[in-house]
Design a protein around this motif. Sequence first.
Motif, PDB file in Angstrom:
ATOM      1  N   LYS A  88       0.789  -1.364  -0.004  1.00  0.00           N
ATOM      2  CA  LYS A  88       0.006  -0.022   0.122  1.00  0.00           C
ATOM      3  C   LYS A  88       0.826   1.105   0.125  1.00  0.00           C
ATOM      4  O   LYS A  88       1.249   1.666   1.086  1.00  0.00           O
ATOM      5  N   HIS A 147       6.033  12.916   1.174  1.00  0.00           N
ATOM      6  CA  HIS A 147       6.188  11.778   2.169  1.00  0.00           C
ATOM      7  C   HIS A 147       7.675  11.567   2.721  1.00  0.00           C
ATOM      8  O   HIS A 147       8.548  11.509   1.869  1.00  0.00           O
ATOM      9  N   ARG A 178       1.285   5.955   7.896  1.00  0.00           N
ATOM     10  CA  ARG A 178       0.019   5.650   7.271  1.00  0.00           C
ATOM     11  C   ARG A 178      -0.675   6.997   7.356  1.00  0.00           C
ATOM     12  O   ARG A 178      -1.479   7.325   6.368  1.00  0.00           O
ATOM     13  N   HIS A 179      -0.763   7.887   8.371  1.00  0.00           N
ATOM     14  CA  HIS A 179      -1.362   9.098   8.573  1.00  0.00           C
ATOM     15  C   HIS A 179      -0.864  10.028   7.231  1.00  0.00           C
ATOM     16  O   HIS A 179      -1.748  10.682   6.342  1.00  0.00           O
ATOM     17  N   ALA A 182      -2.453   8.793   4.197  1.00  0.00           N
ATOM     18  CA  ALA A 182      -3.878   9.298   3.985  1.00  0.00           C
ATOM     19  C   ALA A 182      -3.784  10.935   3.609  1.00  0.00           C
ATOM     20  O   ALA A 182      -4.881  11.249   2.899  1.00  0.00           O
ATOM     21  N   THR A 183      -3.120  11.532   4.011  1.00  0.00           N
ATOM     22  CA  THR A 183      -3.282  13.083   3.673  1.00  0.00           C
ATOM     23  C   THR A 183      -2.533  13.327   2.359  1.00  0.00           C
ATOM     24  O   THR A 183      -2.331  14.850   1.929  1.00  0.00           O
ATOM     25  N   ASN A 195       0.737  17.142  -0.427  1.00  0.00           N
ATOM     26  CA  ASN A 195       0.215  16.425   0.943  1.00  0.00           C
ATOM     27  C   ASN A 195      -0.056  17.890   1.970  1.00  0.00           C
ATOM     28  O   ASN A 195       0.369  18.584   2.021  1.00  0.00           O
TER      29      ASN A 195
END
Length: 382
Positions: A88, A147, A178-179, A182-183, A195
């Motif tokens: 992922k 990221h 993971r956060h 998601a952003t 982001n």
Amino acid sequence: MDGATDLDARVRAGAWRVLEQAWQQALGYCRPHRRAYPHLWLWDSCFHSIAWSAFGDERAVDELAAVFEGQFANGFLPHMRYGRRTYKRGPLATVSSFTQPPVHVRAIAAARAAGLTSSDKLIEHASRALDALWRLRMRDGLLVIVHPWEAGTDDSPRWDAWVGSTSWQRRRWSRVDRHLLATTVFSDDGVAVDNSEFVVAPASFNAIAADAAITLASLTGDDEWRTRGVSLMETLDERAWDDAIGQWADVVLVGPVDSSRTPTSDAVLPALCVDNSGHAVTALSQLTDPALFAAAYGPRFTPASEPAYRADAYWRGPAWPQLNYLTVLAARRCGMTELADELTNATKRGALRSGFAEYWNPDTGEGLGAIPQTWAAVTAAL
Ligand code: GLC
């Protein structure tokens, strides 16, 4: 055999074994590690390629071709192509939506220097990849990542402000990873482009990209690339040089700034190509100071004097062979031959003692992370 020749011979023999065992003929690349890292990673494969070139082996070119197989139509180069199972790293099933430092131009240069002329056909892919970075990730004259994975230095203390702690725990970091996944904002074709909580221009990512641009200019004769690389470094040097730490800080565009000036060994990499030789020498000299970075199997990723320092923890202090390789290039460019030789020796001894580990304890050489990890074979190119 004298000491140095014996060390070299053992490193070459070990590196060759590691490369051969990791090579997957059907896929055309090496896995970084059979169980821990069973996929293709962008900068790992570039270092594998440099290692193959040190042996004059055509797999240097095959491995880069495998990297470019994942290239998006718009030129963007994903940081992973997945192996058997998916992973992922964005909305796509077969590749990551993020990128990693563009070491591919250095790898092409190494292949060419080794006489592997079939590498020439990769140059167009490399230019398109760099062009995509300049197009999609340029903000205020600097290249940004969206990221921490994209810096390659996943759990670096430079990201501690997002984690909210300098005391390292992988579980806590995974939550933040993971956060920030998601952003992330993805374009329609699945490229990570923004982001809402993390947009950073790291010193090391910009240095590797500028070095790639300048190297590309020397491979192709296209001076436009030299101009782009030089201008990127001028902006970084102007905005990010920090006298107090004697290094380049990261420039944070979105997110907390508190940890962006933590000294780390990758933050000396602008010395690969920056014009300001005073800054380059100041930054590199810190690697010779035992109170900071210098260690028998070093350099440490974080100075021993930092609260975040841990000699055994992932990106918190251990020595990393792939960074050492780039640092040696930087030291040679700056005429710091003694430092380059010391780093070369420390890295070779570390690779042997650690069993060609992913990273190792800088004081004892004890192997950490995945063992063996294919990128440790790049020590054969030193
Ligand atoms: C880890 C490292 C990254 C590397 C990957 C595969 O995620 O932080 O730099 O590319 O492992 O070795």
